[in-house]
Design a protein around this motif. Structure first.
Motif, PDB file in Angstrom:
ATOM      1  N   ILE A  39      36.746  45.170  47.623  1.00  0.00           N
ATOM      2  CA  ILE A  39      37.034  44.677  49.062  1.00  0.00           C
ATOM      3  C   ILE A  39      36.107  44.979  49.813  1.00  0.00           C
ATOM      4  N   ARG A  40      35.198  44.139  50.511  1.00  0.00           N
ATOM      5  CA  ARG A  40      34.042  44.750  51.327  1.00  0.00           C
ATOM      6  C   ARG A  40      34.662  45.065  52.549  1.00  0.00           C
ATOM      7  N   ASP A  41      35.542  44.475  53.364  1.00  0.00           N
ATOM      8  CA  ASP A  41      36.209  44.993  54.545  1.00  0.00           C
ATOM      9  C   ASP A  41      37.094  45.784  54.289  1.00  0.00           C
ATOM     10  N   ILE A  42      36.961  46.738  54.960  1.00  0.00           N
ATOM     11  CA  ILE A  42      38.002  48.102  54.833  1.00  0.00           C
ATOM     12  C   ILE A  42      39.128  47.867  55.501  1.00  0.00           C
ATOM     13  N   SER A  43      39.093  47.093  56.606  1.00  0.00           N
ATOM     14  CA  SER A  43      40.494  46.925  57.178  1.00  0.00           C
ATOM     15  C   SER A  43      41.205  45.756  56.671  1.00  0.00           C
ATOM     16  N   GLU A  45      41.762  45.840  53.146  1.00  0.00           N
ATOM     17  CA  GLU A  45      42.158  46.749  51.975  1.00  0.00           C
ATOM     18  C   GLU A  45      43.675  46.754  51.639  1.00  0.00           C
ATOM     19  N   ASP A  46      44.300  47.017  52.633  1.00  0.00           N
ATOM     20  CA  ASP A  46      45.885  47.151  52.307  1.00  0.00           C
ATOM     21  C   ASP A  46      46.755  45.664  52.286  1.00  0.00           C
ATOM     22  N   TYR A  47      45.993  44.765  52.697  1.00  0.00           N
ATOM     23  CA  TYR A  47      46.626  43.393  52.923  1.00  0.00           C
ATOM     24  C   TYR A  47      45.876  42.240  51.529  1.00  0.00           C
ATOM     25  N   ILE A  48      45.131  42.511  51.039  1.00  0.00           N
ATOM     26  CA  ILE A  48      44.533  41.872  49.715  1.00  0.00           C
ATOM     27  C   ILE A  48      45.027  42.771  48.475  1.00  0.00           C
ATOM     28  N   VAL A 122      38.481  36.734  47.186  1.00  0.00           N
ATOM     29  CA  VAL A 122      38.365  37.956  47.848  1.00  0.00           C
ATOM     30  C   VAL A 122      37.618  38.051  49.167  1.00  0.00           C
ATOM     31  N   ASP A 123      36.319  37.547  48.978  1.00  0.00           N
ATOM     32  CA  ASP A 123      35.580  37.662  49.970  1.00  0.00           C
ATOM     33  C   ASP A 123      35.669  36.625  50.916  1.00  0.00           C
ATOM     34  N   ALA A 124      36.253  35.187  50.517  1.00  0.00           N
ATOM     35  CA  ALA A 124      36.488  34.312  51.625  1.00  0.00           C
ATOM     36  C   ALA A 124      37.768  34.723  52.336  1.00  0.00           C
TER      37      ALA A 124
END
Length: 124
Positions: A39-43, A45-48, A122-124
Motif C-alpha cells: 500500500i503506497r499511501d501510508i494514510s 494502510e489501516d483501511y485497506i 489497491v492502487d486505485a
C-alpha cells in the motif's frame, strides 16, 4: 538411546509445527498472491485490508462488518468491491454474480498489464 530418539522426534515435530504455522500461500481465486501487495499511501494502510490476516481465496467471507464502527476496515478489499457492485436495482443481493464479474475483470487486468491485479485494485 530411546530418550534421545524421542527428543529428536520431538524437535522434528516442533519444526513441522512451525512450518505449518506459516501456512500456505493464499491466492485470490487460486491465481494471485497477497504477499507482494504494498500500500503506497501510508494514510490508507489501516483501511485497506489486503495483508496476511485478510487474505482470502474468495471474496465471500459472510462476515458482518457493519455491526460495529470501523469494522468494515477489516473486510478484505476485494470483498468490499464485490459488495459495492451489489447496490443498484436488479444486482442487489447477488454476491456470487458480483464475485464472478470481479474474477473476470481481474483476469482482464492481468492480461493487459501483466501485473498482480490486486495491486492495481489497491492502487486505485
Amino acid at each position: 538411546e530411546g530418550v534421545e530418539e524421542e527428543g529428536l522426534l520431538g524437535a522434528e515435530e516442533e519444526d513441522d509445527y512451525v512450518a505449518a504455522e506459516a501456512g500456505p500461500d493464499i491466492k485470490l481465486f487460486g491465481k494471485w498472491s497477497f504477499n507482494e501487495i504494498e500500500i503506497r499511501d501510508i494514510s490508507l494502510e489501516d483501511y485497506i485490508a489486503c495483508k496476511t490476516d485478510h487474505a482470502v481465496y474468495l471474496p465471500h467471507t459472510s462476515g458482518r462488518y457493519q455491526m460495529k464502527r470501523f469494522r468494515k476496515a477489516s473486510c478484505p478489499i476485494v470483498e468490499r468491491l464485490a459488495c459495492c457492485l451489489m447496490k443498484k436495482g436488479r444486482n442487489s443481493g447477488k454476491k456470487m454474480m458480483a464475485v464472478r464479474i470481479i474474477q473476470h475483470t481481474l483476469e482482464i487486468i492481468h492480461l493487459l498489464t501483466d501485473q498482480n491485479p490486486i495491486q492495481i485494485v489497491v492502487d486505485a
